[in-house]
Write a protein that holds these residues in place. Sequence first.
Motif, PDB file in Angstrom:
ATOM      1  N   PRO A   1       0.801  -1.226   0.000  1.00 57.36           N
ATOM      2  CA  PRO A   1       0.000   0.000   0.000  1.00 57.36           C
ATOM      3  C   PRO A   1       0.831   1.272   0.000  1.00 57.36           C
ATOM      4  O   PRO A   1       0.508   2.235  -0.708  1.00 57.36           O
ATOM      5  N   GLY A   2       1.902   1.282   0.784  1.00 54.41           N
ATOM      6  CA  GLY A   2       2.734   2.479   0.819  1.00 54.41           C
ATOM      7  C   GLY A   2       3.428   2.735  -0.503  1.00 54.41           C
ATOM      8  O   GLY A   2       3.520   3.875  -0.976  1.00 54.41           O
ATOM      9  N   GLN A   3       3.924   1.658  -1.124  1.00 57.43           N
ATOM     10  CA  GLN A   3       4.613   1.804  -2.408  1.00 57.43           C
ATOM     11  C   GLN A   3       3.635   2.226  -3.507  1.00 57.43           C
ATOM     12  O   GLN A   3       3.951   3.083  -4.334  1.00 57.43           O
ATOM     13  N   MET A   4       2.415   1.651  -3.496  1.00 56.39           N
ATOM     14  CA  MET A   4       1.437   2.038  -4.506  1.00 56.39           C
ATOM     15  C   MET A   4       0.992   3.487  -4.313  1.00 56.39           C
ATOM     16  O   MET A   4       0.804   4.230  -5.288  1.00 56.39           O
ATOM     17  N   ASN A   5       0.862   3.891  -3.057  1.00 61.04           N
ATOM     18  CA  ASN A   5       0.508   5.286  -2.799  1.00 61.04           C
ATOM     19  C   ASN A   5       1.575   6.219  -3.350  1.00 61.04           C
ATOM     20  O   ASN A   5       1.280   7.285  -3.906  1.00 61.04           O
ATOM     21  N   ASN A   6       2.823   5.819  -3.213  1.00 61.69           N
ATOM     22  CA  ASN A   6       3.916   6.626  -3.760  1.00 61.69           C
ATOM     23  C   ASN A   6       3.864   6.673  -5.281  1.00 61.69           C
ATOM     24  O   ASN A   6       4.124   7.718  -5.898  1.00 61.69           O
ATOM     25  N   LYS A   7       3.517   5.543  -5.910  1.00 65.15           N
ATOM     26  CA  LYS A   7       3.383   5.522  -7.363  1.00 65.15           C
ATOM     27  C   LYS A   7       2.286   6.485  -7.809  1.00 65.15           C
ATOM     28  O   LYS A   7       2.444   7.226  -8.789  1.00 65.15           O
ATOM     29  N   PHE A   8       1.163   6.464  -7.098  1.00 70.39           N
ATOM     30  CA  PHE A   8       0.081   7.385  -7.442  1.00 70.39           C
ATOM     31  C   PHE A   8       0.547   8.833  -7.334  1.00 70.39           C
ATOM     32  O   PHE A   8       0.295   9.664  -8.205  1.00 70.39           O
ATOM     33  N   THR A   9       1.224   9.129  -6.238  1.00 71.21           N
ATOM     34  CA  THR A   9       1.604  10.512  -5.960  1.00 71.21           C
ATOM     35  C   THR A   9       2.669  11.013  -6.923  1.00 71.21           C
ATOM     36  O   THR A   9       2.642  12.183  -7.337  1.00 71.21           O
ATOM     37  N   SER A  10       3.606  10.135  -7.295  1.00 68.27           N
ATOM     38  CA  SER A  10       4.735  10.580  -8.110  1.00 68.27           C
ATOM     39  C   SER A  10       4.461  10.515  -9.610  1.00 68.27           C
ATOM     40  O   SER A  10       5.258  11.024 -10.401  1.00 68.27           O
ATOM     41  N   ASP A  11       3.345   9.899 -10.020  1.00 70.02           N
ATOM     42  CA  ASP A  11       3.025   9.855 -11.444  1.00 70.02           C
ATOM     43  C   ASP A  11       2.777  11.278 -11.949  1.00 70.02           C
ATOM     44  O   ASP A  11       1.935  12.008 -11.392  1.00 70.02           O
ATOM     45  N   PRO A  12       3.474  11.729 -12.992  1.00 70.41           N
ATOM     46  CA  PRO A  12       3.334  13.117 -13.444  1.00 70.41           C
ATOM     47  C   PRO A  12       1.911  13.491 -13.830  1.00 70.41           C
ATOM     48  O   PRO A  12       1.424  14.562 -13.465  1.00 70.41           O
ATOM     49  N   THR A  13       1.240  12.600 -14.561  1.00 73.42           N
ATOM     50  CA  THR A  13      -0.123  12.913 -15.003  1.00 73.42           C
ATOM     51  C   THR A  13      -1.058  13.038 -13.813  1.00 73.42           C
ATOM     52  O   THR A  13      -1.830  13.991 -13.696  1.00 73.42           O
ATOM     53  N   VAL A  14      -0.977  12.061 -12.896  1.00 73.53           N
ATOM     54  CA  VAL A  14      -1.834  12.088 -11.708  1.00 73.53           C
ATOM     55  C   VAL A  14      -1.536  13.323 -10.872  1.00 73.53           C
ATOM     56  O   VAL A  14      -2.451  14.035 -10.432  1.00 73.53           O
ATOM     57  N   SER A  15      -0.255  13.579 -10.662  1.00 74.60           N
ATOM     58  CA  SER A  15       0.134  14.715  -9.833  1.00 74.60           C
ATOM     59  C   SER A  15      -0.382  16.025 -10.400  1.00 74.60           C
ATOM     60  O   SER A  15      -0.934  16.861  -9.677  1.00 74.60           O
ATOM     61  N   ASN A  16      -0.224  16.213 -11.703  1.00 71.61           N
ATOM     62  CA  ASN A  16      -0.674  17.466 -12.319  1.00 71.61           C
ATOM     63  C   ASN A  16      -2.192  17.609 -12.239  1.00 71.61           C
ATOM     64  O   ASN A  16      -2.716  18.688 -11.933  1.00 71.61           O
ATOM     65  N   GLU A  17      -2.905  16.523 -12.495  1.00 74.08           N
ATOM     66  CA  GLU A  17      -4.363  16.622 -12.452  1.00 74.08           C
ATOM     67  C   GLU A  17      -4.860  16.860 -11.030  1.00 74.08           C
ATOM     68  O   GLU A  17      -5.834  17.588 -10.817  1.00 74.08           O
ATOM     69  N   LEU A  18      -4.199  16.247 -10.049  1.00 73.00           N
ATOM     70  CA  LEU A  18      -4.595  16.503  -8.671  1.00 73.00           C
ATOM     71  C   LEU A  18      -4.359  17.962  -8.295  1.00 73.00           C
ATOM     72  O   LEU A  18      -5.153  18.573  -7.571  1.00 73.00           O
ATOM     73  N   ASN A  19      -3.260  18.515  -8.805  1.00 80.81           N
ATOM     74  CA  ASN A  19      -2.999  19.939  -8.554  1.00 80.81           C
ATOM     75  C   ASN A  19      -4.087  20.807  -9.163  1.00 80.81           C
ATOM     76  O   ASN A  19      -4.510  21.806  -8.586  1.00 80.81           O
ATOM     77  N   ILE A  20      -4.537  20.413 -10.347  1.00 76.42           N
ATOM     78  CA  ILE A  20      -5.596  21.191 -11.004  1.00 76.42           C
ATOM     79  C   ILE A  20      -6.894  21.082 -10.215  1.00 76.42           C
ATOM     80  O   ILE A  20      -7.596  22.064  -9.972  1.00 76.42           O
ATOM     81  N   LEU A  21      -7.225  19.842  -9.778  1.00 75.17           N
ATOM     82  CA  LEU A  21      -8.453  19.656  -9.021  1.00 75.17           C
ATOM     83  C   LEU A  21      -8.426  20.435  -7.711  1.00 75.17           C
ATOM     84  O   LEU A  21      -9.471  20.857  -7.201  1.00 75.17           O
ATOM     85  N   GLY A  22      -7.244  20.617  -7.172  1.00 78.21           N
ATOM     86  CA  GLY A  22      -7.130  21.321  -5.900  1.00 78.21           C
ATOM     87  C   GLY A  22      -6.858  22.793  -6.033  1.00 78.21           C
ATOM     88  O   GLY A  22      -6.434  23.446  -5.066  1.00 78.21           O
ATOM     89  N   ARG A  23      -7.107  23.342  -7.193  1.00 79.73           N
ATOM     90  CA  ARG A  23      -6.809  24.767  -7.415  1.00 79.73           C
ATOM     91  C   ARG A  23      -7.799  25.643  -6.644  1.00 79.73           C
ATOM     92  O   ARG A  23      -8.904  25.230  -6.293  1.00 79.73           O
ATOM     93  N   GLY A  24      -7.395  26.873  -6.428  1.00 85.34           N
ATOM     94  CA  GLY A  24      -8.285  27.867  -5.840  1.00 85.34           C
ATOM     95  C   GLY A  24      -8.794  27.441  -4.469  1.00 85.34           C
ATOM     96  O   GLY A  24      -8.020  27.092  -3.576  1.00 85.34           O
ATOM     97  N   ASP A  25     -10.113  27.478  -4.314  1.00 81.07           N
ATOM     98  CA  ASP A  25     -10.733  27.148  -3.036  1.00 81.07           C
ATOM     99  C   ASP A  25     -11.130  25.683  -2.936  1.00 81.07           C
ATOM    100  O   ASP A  25     -11.984  25.323  -2.122  1.00 81.07           O
ATOM    101  N   SER A  26     -10.553  24.823  -3.753  1.00 83.63           N
ATOM    102  CA  SER A  26     -10.874  23.399  -3.717  1.00 83.63           C
ATOM    103  C   SER A  26      -9.816  22.631  -2.934  1.00 83.63           C
ATOM    104  O   SER A  26      -8.653  23.033  -2.862  1.00 83.63           O
TER     105      SER A  26
END
Length: 968
Positions: free
Chosen positions: A786-811
């Motif tokens: 679980p810890g390694q998979m969580n790291n894969k999710f977090t470090s994936d460039p596409t996932v990371s960028n989209e999560l940043n977009i989803l969390g923009r502004g007041d989100s």
Amino acid sequence: MPTLIVLGVLVIVVLILAQVWTEVLWYRQLGFGQVLLTEWGTRLALFVVGFGVMAGAVGWSLSFGYRSRPVYAPSTQEQANLDQYREAIEPLRRLVMIVGPAVLGLFAGAAASQQWETVQLWIHGGTVGQVDPQYNIDLGFYMFTLPGLRFVASFLMAVAVLAGIGALATQYLYGGLRIGGQRGGAPRTTRAARVQLAVIGAVIMLIIAANYWLDRYSILTKSQSNKFAGASFTDVHAVIPSKAILAGVAVVIAGVFIFTAIRGNWRWPLIGVGLMIIAAIAIGGIYPAVVQKFQVQPNQQDAESEYISRNIDATLDAYGLKDVAKKDYAAKVTAEPLALRQDADTTASIRLLDPQVVSPSFKQLEQIRGFYDFPDSLSVDRYEVNDESRDTVIAVRELNLAGLDTQQRNWTNDATVYTHGYGVVAAFGNTTAARGAPEFWEHSIPSTGEMGPYEPRIYFSPKSPEYSIVGAPQGAKGWELDYPDDGPSGAANTAFPTQSVSAGPSIGNPLNKLLYALKFGQGNILFSDRVTSASQILYDRDPRERVQKVAPYLTLDGRVYPAVIDGRVKWVIDGYTTSDQYPYSASRSLDAATTDSLTETSETIQALQPKNVNYIRNSVKATVDAYDGAVTLYAWDAKDPVLKAWSKTFPTSLKPISEIDGATMAHLRYPEDLFKVQRDLLTRYHVTDAVQFFSGNDFWNTPDDPTSTVKVPQPPYYLTLKMPDQDKAKFSLMSTFIPRGDNARNVMTGYLAVDADAGNQDGKPSADYGKLRLLELPRDSTVPGPGQMNNKFTSDPTVSNELNILGRGDSKVRRGNLLTLPVGGGLLYVQPVYVQAATGTTYPTLQRVLVGFGDNIGFADTLDGALDQVFGGDSGAAAGDAGTNPGGTPTTPPPPPTTGDGTDGASQAQARADLTKALEQANKAIQDGQAALAIGDFAAYGVAQKSLDSAIDAALAAEARLTPTETP
């Protein structure tokens, strides 16, 4: 003066009755009066015996010492010095000799009364039908008899020591015992003092001998700090024999004390006590240390092998792990198209609603009024909806007075108007509705949906008020708020039918009014017109508290969950019987074993109480009716010897399992806390070979929850899944394992699941209920933990960028529970991704789903889409949200693969390039917007937001053209 005394006595009696008699009324109303009578009766009997033995022994010792004092004490300086103390104490002597023993007796009686459970188990405990491997004695001796014997021995030792101290002090003070030198070699003690002290010394030595003898058995239940529990090689070959020898020595010295009482020579008992101390050091300490150092340690693995095997066998039996079905599982790490074809049922049931995340969504969408509330952690259950079994996230709309405005808070409202919650809210676990909100299939006030008719009023729940007074005279208009509506009064009122339903003790007569007014410190109970002859008072309304009171011998599971059964909302609680006296079984702290990220962050889910046990059974299933508070206890494990003993103690409190109807059975499940304790044991005791167990090179750990900020284990999850040896998917409880060690890799080593579905037959649990299945991965496994998979999710460039977009502004982005399922020949990870406002009114909605299999990652609007991304464009099975997106509208499936490996190289490269460009534009727009806000240029900020929206649209379009996303 006599009048004041009488009034004072009456006040004290009434105050006592306000606590005692109201308890009697509560138990009687529930039908468990025998439980209270048995417990209080046992406590009282033990108190009387403890008080009598201690006060009697110490009082006799003081009295005999005084009455046997010498008439003429020798004229010495020592006695002259003592004269002043004798003169000072003489006016208080009678008081001291009565009050002193009485005070000690009170403490002793109170201590003895605390052992009522030990004594009841001693009286009613029988045989277990199994024997220990050392003495071949039935285990019932260790679990029931030995604790009772140790209690008696310890109590008598305290009595003898205190009586001895009293005798020494009295005899010395009054001249029966002299310390200083005597003229002419006169004896230092009178004959009476010698007899008294010698007899007490003999009694103490006999009790010491008994303790040494009992130690021979208790050593089999000890918890060692090293590799295993129970008696080791050194214990068996050195410690146990030494205890027997020391017991014999103590008996001999007791005989010497008796000889001294007759012949008058103190030299031999003093020499004997000295020799016993030396023997205790040499035989009880040095000899075992020598055996351990020179015989065991050079050959420890071989020497301890037999005793490790004993520990393994006993532990597996004591924790219900003897029949774990183990299977080697060579999990795949390569995702292939159509890999989930054989796991269609599991895939369709994968839960997307995280019950620990979506509570705010339930509150915002279904709370209706501020005085209703939902728990911070919801429950997962299964229901038949449209003739199909569906995993469901369910919660009760409870009453919470803290949600009322200050102006609404007064005694009348708190005690007689706002008396109950209303209805349940249920949502499908594997799909969502518009905008990612839960898809409710039972909702609103009055209740609407697929549940069918049921009694929605919730008078008993964890958040219920301290007490409520319900009921009204026949024909009177009710004043209890039932639910808000759109009528002229703005609310529908009701009156609890106390004429036909009993939910609490009657408060209609003056005496009960007075007693409850004193109990709750509220005079309005005496004078309010709403307290009538038809009134009942409801209190102790938390379901856990109600079950604990009527079954004080149970350890209750940390979760209480609701279920709608035969038209009534009922709370279900799992109860455990435990022991810490199972020979050779490993001891565990229930608190430590059941603590995880959920118990650390939730206000409603608790870890088990902090006590050490080495035996546990889920012996009782309990239900509490949310409408009338009725408590029903079912003997779930009738073979449990501890439950058998309690069934004899309280013969009318438990119902047999045969009385559980099919509707109730359908909502019983394997309990979480028992599973947590078992998985904690399996981190070590999956190893059943003594040699390998000794080396410890294959021990595991429960992984920490990667979604938690606290470093605590990941909780187990209820899921509908199919293990490799099962024919179909079943409602299960699962957890995972990783290697043990501070520097160990976070890769998967084991996967544990238990069949949690009890079936729906009357009086008969499913044949596979409670079946534990353990998948053991190869020792060189590269399957991510679980810890390694969580790291894969977090470090994936596409996932990371989209999560940043989803969390923009007041989100704000919230990642839900990381689920693991054994599908596609490997292990699949699924994690819902929620978005909520960062400030103001916030509640999470499902916007994306993360999926991982080996090194492949999927990230899409739906689980179905993410699975297709991972498995080459077509997973081979449809998820529960297939054909929809979080907005609840049909979504266009990705184009089919056009090449042999499932991708079109040129189109994929272009799509990735477009996605990268769009993400860069989105990041630039975010930076431009922040810069514009910093200088107060709102026009520029508006332009940046439009650019951001365009970039997001372009990114989503590019993502839809992509097939599997692979991480490095």
